[in-house]
Motif scaffolding. Structure first.
Motif, PDB file in Angstrom:
ATOM      1  N   LEU A  42       0.834  -1.207   0.000  1.00 31.36           N
ATOM      2  CA  LEU A  42       0.000   0.000   0.000  1.00 31.36           C
ATOM      3  C   LEU A  42       0.871   1.260   0.000  1.00 31.36           C
ATOM      4  N   LYS A  43       1.971   1.188   0.717  1.00 30.38           N
ATOM      5  CA  LYS A  43       2.880   2.327   0.748  1.00 30.38           C
ATOM      6  C   LYS A  43       3.396   2.604  -0.661  1.00 30.38           C
ATOM      7  N   ALA A  52       0.743   6.753  -6.640  1.00 30.07           N
ATOM      8  CA  ALA A  52      -0.269   7.797  -6.760  1.00 30.07           C
ATOM      9  C   ALA A  52       0.420   9.145  -6.894  1.00 30.07           C
ATOM     10  N   GLY A  53       1.435   9.349  -6.050  1.00 27.68           N
ATOM     11  CA  GLY A  53       2.170  10.603  -6.115  1.00 27.68           C
ATOM     12  C   GLY A  53       2.771  10.819  -7.481  1.00 27.68           C
ATOM     13  N   SER A  84      -2.175  10.640  -2.278  1.00 25.44           N
ATOM     14  CA  SER A  84      -1.803   9.314  -1.788  1.00 25.44           C
ATOM     15  C   SER A  84      -3.024   8.592  -1.208  1.00 25.44           C
ATOM     16  N   LEU A  85      -4.119   9.340  -1.027  1.00 24.30           N
ATOM     17  CA  LEU A  85      -5.353   8.695  -0.583  1.00 24.30           C
ATOM     18  C   LEU A  85      -5.862   7.706  -1.621  1.00 24.30           C
ATOM     19  N   ALA A  86      -5.353   7.854  -2.846  1.00 18.44           N
ATOM     20  CA  ALA A  86      -5.802   6.956  -3.909  1.00 18.44           C
ATOM     21  C   ALA A  86      -5.103   5.608  -3.830  1.00 18.44           C
ATOM     22  N   ALA A  87      -4.208   5.448  -2.852  1.00 13.96           N
ATOM     23  CA  ALA A  87      -3.421   4.208  -2.772  1.00 13.96           C
ATOM     24  C   ALA A  87      -4.287   2.948  -2.765  1.00 13.96           C
ATOM     25  N   GLU A 140      -6.147  -1.978  -5.447  1.00 18.15           N
ATOM     26  CA  GLU A 140      -7.231  -2.841  -5.885  1.00 18.15           C
ATOM     27  C   GLU A 140      -7.197  -3.028  -7.397  1.00 18.15           C
ATOM     28  N   ALA A 141      -7.007  -1.898  -8.090  1.00 19.06           N
ATOM     29  CA  ALA A 141      -6.988  -1.956  -9.547  1.00 19.06           C
ATOM     30  C   ALA A 141      -5.852  -2.843 -10.035  1.00 19.06           C
TER      31      ALA A 141
END
Ligand code: HEM
Ligand code: HEM
Ligand code: SF4
Lengths: 260, 478
Positions: free
Chosen positions: B27-28, B34-35, B41-44, B49-50
């Motif tokens: 997740l990190k 995402a960045g 980074s909330l989109a992590a 999942e994708a």
């Protein structure tokens, strides 16, 4: 033999000020620029960059002011006269300077003995001074390209891409500095080598006696002693000034007599 | 419960588990992705999942990895020694079909795989290394085929080509002087060949695998390439300089520099600018993504930035090597034929030359007696004299008269405020009165001569003013 008389009209006060600003800005820019190029003196990089950017703006604004002045202020078209024309006319080709490019070059190459008679700015002088303004703007542009590399302003990224990247831009900017340094060496040399009169005028607005030039016939007609010694020939002084100068001469001679 | 079970043990997750990465690590990493994609980074979690669903559904994006004139360093950077890291695992899971270096298959079966992928369509190309074009492309042959042909053939059907590493972007090392291979980057080569396919440039030597993964993930997830800048680099990654984000930047601003390796300043971690750090001119996110699993990067490790991210995609001569060597000097060298020199050498040399010439000239001026107010003026401009202009002759005659008068009076004109009397010449000393009288006489005779210029009236007035009763004008000689 003497130069033409150095009258204030040749470089009116606003131009004396812009010249001072130019000189100071240029010296600060060169010193701070050298520090940015290679920080020989540790500890002052922040100051150097701050000063560099500040005086960059000063230099550009000063240059713009000088150009505007050319259209609003008046100055003498030649040394040795108090007649005034719009300053920009003294930057364009003048009748007084016709066919004189080679005359000047050959004078400085010792190929001729006599000083050419010319307008305030000789032909090579005019060309070089005229190039200074574009050079200042060009240097400023290259400097601004280096200043805000991350802002990505299209006008600056365009030029940076054009020269092939920021390294080339830096080198070009750096070379511009050396062009200024070389210009200054020649400029200072030529303005001092035949006597201090031109420099005392542009820096301290101090007049010096000399030959009088008649812009109508475009030749030398007399000598203006500026009240220190007798004038000679046709000096085209206005009557008030002539009276004052004559009085000064009389006074000096009387004083000399008294001392006797 | 069942759903959780499923995602918890997705193919990707299993792979990560095998290599000892926790879900937290994953997740990190998705946050970093995402960045890099310009998302928060909330989109992590969504990205995670994708990625997993993509991997699960077998929606593998076929990626054909081609080697051109390369050192394989970019591949090495991806595989990073002993164990793969998360970006590599992700990449392997969502993509990567054909790689000359990494593939288990070899030889003809590998070429077969490439052909099949091309036929199937809908694939990406990663091209590593320069495109050497010398000898009509025969300089690089793979399986008997010209490298340039392979690139052309593969690129034509691709959805996009990713030029990986500075060599692929503009020729890089290969294009550096003397450039015997006539190397260039993918973008320039394809545009010369008229192949119209989007090219994404990911520079550096080698390119950071995280950037590659970010671009591919974005493409797989969104179906779009990242926003590109004018060098066709992902703008989110390559629009800031190394210097902008460098941890030593504070020392730069404070003027705390390392001037020598092995010095005390180096031990203190000062800024490497005087050692030729190219950070200020180099656009790359190295200080942010860092290298080798975000462990460190050049400047952090103590090496001045060499500027390996500098690319000029359409101009191989602007490759980063030629633009940045010598690496330890502030400026690049200029090369004229086999000779190279620093800008300072030329500029300072020229300046010294000019000063020397001025020195010699100054001696000449002294010898010619011009230092004291310049040479005498010509009475008439040479061009006028030659072209016989009556008005000029007239003015010249008057100037000449002036000089003659002064000679007769034994006067030498001086700017410094005095007529100097030429005693040595044995001439009569002039007094103010004599001078004025002479002037008046001339003005009067000119008036009589009926050439009535208004200026002459003024001169006459002036003469009047000057002739005043000072009976004993001559003071004592000193
Ligand atoms: C007129 C507007 C000018 C602007 C906006 C400007 C701006 C800049 C900037 C932003 C830098 C780079 C600073 C950095 O990277 O941190 C720089 C460097 C420099 N500037 Fe200027 N500058 C100007 C004029 C001049 C002039 C007139 C000179 C010298 C006559 C000069 C000499 C230099 C030098 C020598 C450097 C160091 C270049 C290098 O080696 O990297 N600049 N300038
Ligand atoms: C110690 C340094 C300098 C000295 C002694 C000096 C002297 C002079 C003199 C005597 C003139 C008048 C020329 C004439 O018309 O007879 C002049 C004009 C001029 N100088 Fe300088 N100068 C110096 C520095 C500079 C610098 C640093 C610059 C800019 C790079 C500069 C730019 C100009 C320009 C553009 C003119 C044109 C006249 C005008 O603006 O009206 N000078 N200078
Ligand atoms: S080490 Fe390089 S990138 Fe870092 S602050 Fe100094 S000059 Fe800039």
């Amino acid at each position: 033999m003497a130069h033409l008389a150095h009258y204030r009209e040749a470089h009116p006060l606003p131009m004396v000020i812009t010249h001072w600003v130019n000189l100071i800005a240029m010296i600060v820019l060169i010193l701070s620029g050298l520090e940015i190029h290679y920080p020989l003196v540790p500890g002052v990089m922040g100051i150097a960059r701050g000063l560099h950017m500040f005086f960059a703006f000063v230099l550009v604004v000063n240059c713009v002011v000088r150009i505007v002045l050319a259209f609003v202020a008046k100055s003498a078209p030649a040394g040795g006269t108090r007649r005034l024309v719009r300053d920009y006319k003294t930057w364009l080709p003048q009748r007084d300077n016709k066919h004189q490019l080679w005359a000047w070059i050959s004078y400085y190459l010792f190929l001729r003995r006599e000083h050419p008679i010319a307008a305030k700015l000789g032909v090579p002088q005019k060309i070089v001074y005229l190039l200074i303004a574009p050079l200042i703007f060009f240097t400023a542009y290259t400097g601004f390209c280096l200043w805000g590399p991350t802002m990505g302003w299209p006008i600056f990224t365009w030029g940076t891409q054009l020269v092939g990247g920021a390294m080339n831009m830096r080198v070009i900017h750096y070379f511009c500095m050396w062009v200024f340094i070389i210009f200054m060496c020649i400029h200072v040399y030529l303005s001092l080598v035949e006597g201090a009169s031109p420099a005392t005028l542009i820096f301290f607005w101090k007049e010096t006696p000399g030959l009088v030039y008649d812009p109508d016939t475009m030749n030398i007609t007399g000598f203006d002693g500026m009240g220190k010694e007798p004038d000679y020939g046709e000096t085209f002084k206005d009557p008030v000034r002539a009276a004052a100068d004559a009085a000064a001469v009389a006074e000096r001679e009387a004083a000399r007599e008294g001392a006797e | 419960m069942a759903v959780r079970e499923q995602t918890g043990t997705s193919r990707l997750q299993r792979k990560l588990d095998q290599h000892g990465f926790t879900r937290r690590d994953f997740l990190k990493y998705c946050g970093c992705l995402a960045g890099m994609m310009g998302l928060s980074s909330l989109a992590a979690p969504q990205i995670a999942e994708a990625l997993e669903i993509g991997a699960e559904e077998g929606g593998l994006k076929p990626v054909i990895w081609l080697e051109g004139g390369s050192c394989t360093g970019c591949t090495e950077a991806l595989t990073q020694g002993t164990t793969p890291d998360i970006p590599q695992l992700v990449l392997e899971t969502i993509a990567l079909n054909y790689s000359e270096t990494l593939s288990a298959a070899a030889g003809h079966s590998l070429e077969q795989a490439r052909r099949e992928t091309i036929e199937a369509g809908g694939y990406l190309v990663v091209y590593e290394g320069a495109v050497p074009t010398a000898y009509d492309g025969n300089i690089l042959l793979v399986a008997g085929e010209k490298g340039t042909d392979i690139l052309l053939e593969t690129a034509k059907g691709a959805e996009a080509v990713i030029a990986l590493g500075s060599c692929a972007c503009d020729g890089g090392w290969m294009a550096a002087r003397p450039d015997d291979a006539q190397a260039m980057g993918v973008q320039r080569f394809l545009s010369e060949q008229g192949v119209d396919v989007p090219v994404v440039n990911i520079p550096c030597c080698p390119a950071n695998p995280e950037w590659l993964t970010a671009v591919i993930v974005e493409y797989v997830l969104n179906g779009t390439l990242p926003e590109l800048n004018d060098r066709n680099e992902p703008a989110a990654l390559f629009n800031q300089t190394v210097h902008d984000n460098c941890p030593r930047r504070g020392h730069f601003e404070n003027g705390e520099f390392v001037y020598e390796f092995g010095s005390e300043e180096e031990a203190k971690g000062y800024c490497l600018y005087p050692l030729g750090c190219k950070g200020p001119q180099t656009y790359a996110p190295c200080p942010i993504t860092r290298w080798n699993r975000s462990l460190s990067w050049c400047v952090e490790a103590g090496a001045p930035c060499a500027g390996c991210a500098v690319i000029n995609p359409m101009n191989p001569q602007g490759n980063w090597v030629d633009e940045n060597t010598p690496f330890l000097d502030r400026h690049k060298d200029f090369a004229v034929g086999p000779i190279s020199f620093q800008p300072t050498t030329v500029a300072a040399g020229l300046t010294v030359l000019v000063v020397a010439v001025l020195g010699v000239h100054c001696a000449g001026m002294k010898l010619a007696g011009r230092m004291d107010g310049g040479a005498d003026f010509e009475a008439e401009r040479r061009w006028d004299a030659r072209h016989d202009k009556p008005a000029a002759h007239e003015a010249a005659a008057r100037a000449q008269q002036l000089y003659d008068d002064l000679d007769e009076l034994g006067l030498e004109l001086k700017n410094t405020g005095a007529h100097r009397k030429r005693d040595a010449a044995g001439r009569k000393k002039a007094t103010a009165v004599e001078v004025a009288a002479k002037a008046q006489g001339r003005a009067a005779s000119d008036n009589a001569g009926a050439s009535a210029a208004p200026a002459e009236d003024a001169a006459a007035d002036l003469a009047d003013l000057l002739v005043r009763p000072t009976d004993e004008p001559e003071g004592g000689d000193k």
